[in-house]
Design an enzyme around this catalytic site. Structure first.
Site, mmCIF file in Angstrom:
data_model
loop_
_atom_site.group_PDB
_atom_site.id
_atom_site.type_symbol
_atom_site.label_atom_id
_atom_site.label_comp_id
_atom_site.label_asym_id
_atom_site.label_seq_id
_atom_site.Cartn_x
_atom_site.Cartn_y
_atom_site.Cartn_z
ATOM 1 N N GLN A 93 0.819 -1.212 0.000
ATOM 2 C CA GLN A 93 0.000 0.000 0.000
ATOM 3 C C GLN A 93 0.856 1.268 0.000
ATOM 4 O OE1 GLN A 93 -2.314 1.862 3.408
ATOM 5 N NE2 GLN A 93 -3.994 0.878 2.292
ATOM 6 N N CYS A 122 -6.864 6.975 4.771
ATOM 7 C CA CYS A 122 -6.237 7.479 5.995
ATOM 8 C C CYS A 122 -6.877 8.806 6.399
ATOM 9 C CB CYS A 122 -4.740 7.664 5.805
ATOM 10 S SG CYS A 122 -3.907 8.284 7.289
ATOM 11 N N HIS A 189 -13.674 0.565 4.147
ATOM 12 C CA HIS A 189 -13.787 0.792 5.590
ATOM 13 C C HIS A 189 -15.143 1.460 5.819
ATOM 14 C CE1 HIS A 189 -11.626 2.081 9.524
ATOM 15 N NE2 HIS A 189 -12.932 2.006 9.714
ATOM 16 N N ASN A 220 -14.096 -3.817 5.870
ATOM 17 C CA ASN A 220 -13.241 -3.446 6.991
ATOM 18 C C ASN A 220 -14.098 -2.749 8.048
ATOM 19 O OD1 ASN A 220 -10.402 -1.172 7.430
ATOM 20 N ND2 ASN A 220 -11.034 -2.917 8.635
ATOM 21 N N ASN A 222 -15.614 -3.604 12.450
ATOM 22 C CA ASN A 222 -16.423 -4.457 13.325
ATOM 23 C C ASN A 222 -15.994 -5.920 13.309
ATOM 24 O OD1 ASN A 222 -17.858 -2.101 13.606
ATOM 25 N ND2 ASN A 222 -19.726 -2.838 12.602
ATOM 26 N N ALA A 246 -7.786 -5.046 11.760
ATOM 27 C CA ALA A 246 -6.593 -4.284 12.125
ATOM 28 C C ALA A 246 -6.420 -4.296 13.644
ATOM 29 C CB ALA A 246 -6.694 -2.852 11.599
ATOM 30 N N GLU A 247 -7.155 -3.443 14.358
ATOM 31 C CA GLU A 247 -6.960 -3.290 15.796
ATOM 32 C C GLU A 247 -7.154 -4.595 16.555
ATOM 33 O OE1 GLU A 247 -9.026 -0.094 17.591
ATOM 34 O OE2 GLU A 247 -8.038 1.455 16.416
#
Length: 362
Positions: A93, A122, A189, A220, A222, A246-247
């Site tokens: 990316q 972003c 997202h 992306n 939940n 991700a998180e």
């Protein structure tokens, strides 16, 4: 935020069909991964990607790479990007707003990856300052030029990771613009540029994008454990080709292997058992991968903190000793895990007692 208006008038139906066919052919070629490590700044580097792959990840993104620095500096490339033969399928990316510079950066990696991805999502202040990421949502002609430049010059497909507009039709128009510009895959997202990760992602908007375009779509938002993945992939929820996390992976890199942290298991809840794996085990595995694939110490420290957070909260004296340590080494980090284990407290990861085959086909 400007509202995009878009009419498909610069690509013929035949060209559009051929482009979509190529997009699906490539997706099938890489075996249609459904469980994907999302791009994370200083978080989805090679050792962490390989750890997630061991525990079920089927594809992964690199961290966001600044296209100008990557194109112009060999030192930057060597420091910020690494891969290996087993690190596939791989999305590399880039962020940026200049088509020529973006292409120069992409040329450096096109033989080492399966997609070159443009970061259009972003929302951070640095992206606003640099006019890239989600702030290009205000300049759709520039977005179009970026995608077209890469799509017409690279030997690998172009993908885009986006956020949604507050108006659904604007999001749909945006996705169609990307598709018609040559994008072969869209990762959505399900939050707006101003949305926060604590807010629920809008799966309905992701489904609308999936229904509107004819190329693979990823979701992306939940994704905390495998039940979320199954729910998201259903046609009634989104119908997308795959999901990214991700998180939740930073906390639990074994998420895609069916392991979940205690916060997602109610006390005494039937159907779950100790998976005989805890974050200490994951830290040790991660550190071994870092010894094999060297990365910056600040990245290693962040991951160790992320995985040992609950232990550090319970044993702040060990955390404080870690914080004041001036010269870190792998031996010291292994010793931190050993010290925590001697305290006799575990924070296990759990698995379902009955573990049927996870149905990822809908």
């Amino acid at each position: 935020m400007l509202s995009p208006s878009y009419t498909r008038n610069y690509v013929t139906d035949e060209q559009h069909l051929r482009s979509n066919e190529r997009a699906w052919a490539h997706w099938r070629k890489i075996k249609q991964p459904k469980l994907i490590v999302a791009p994370m700044y200083d978080g989805s580097e090679l050792p962490f990607r390989m750890l997630c792959r061991k525990y079920g990840a089927e594809a992964a993104y690199t961290p966001m790479l600044h296209s100008r620095s990557f194109a112009e500096s060999k030192k930057f490339r060597l420091r910020e990007f690494s891969t290996c033969e087993e690190d596939r399928p791989l999305f590399v990316q880039f962020c940026g707003n200049d088509p020529d510079i973006l292409l120069d950066a992409a040329y450096q990696v096109e033989s080492l990856c399966d997609y070159v991805d443009i970061n259009l999502g972003c929302p951070q202040r640095i992206a606003r300052t640099g006019n890239y990421g989600a702030f290009l949502m205000d300049d759709l002609p520039r977005v179009k030029s970026l995608v077209e430049k890469l799509a017409t010059n690279l030997s690998v497909p172009v993908s885009c990771k986006i956020r949604i507009f507050s108006v659904l039709q604007d999001t749909i128009n945006y996705a169609k613009l990307l598709e018609d510009s040559g994008c072969s895959l869209i990762a959505v997202h399900g939050r707006t540029r101003d949305g926060r990760n604590r807010e629920r992602a809008n799966w309905d908007a992701i489904k609308s994008v999936k229904d509107a375009v004819k190329i693979p779509v990823l979701a992306n938002g939940n994704i905390r454990h495998m039940d979320d993945i199954q729910s998201c992939l259903t046609t009634t929820a989104t119908g997308v080709e795959g999901v990214m996390s991700a998180e939740a992976l930073l906390d639990n890199p074994a998420l895609f292997g069916g392991f979940r942290s205690g916060e997602w298991v109610e006390d005494g809840e039937d159907g779950f058992e100790d998976g005989k794996l805890d974050r200490g085990d994951l830290v040790v595995e991660y550190l071994k991968l870092c010894e094999k694939y060297p990365v910056r110490w600040n990245i290693i420290i962040a991951h160790v903190y992320g995985m040992l957070r609950k232990w550090f909260e319970t044993h702040p004296d060990i955390r404080d000793d870690f914080n004041i340590k001036r010269k870190l080494s792998f031996e010291y980090l292994y010793s931190v895990v050993d010290r925590l284990r001697t305290r006799g407290v575990r924070f296990p990861l759990y698995v379902k007692t009955k573990r049927p085959e996870v149905n990822l086909t809908f």
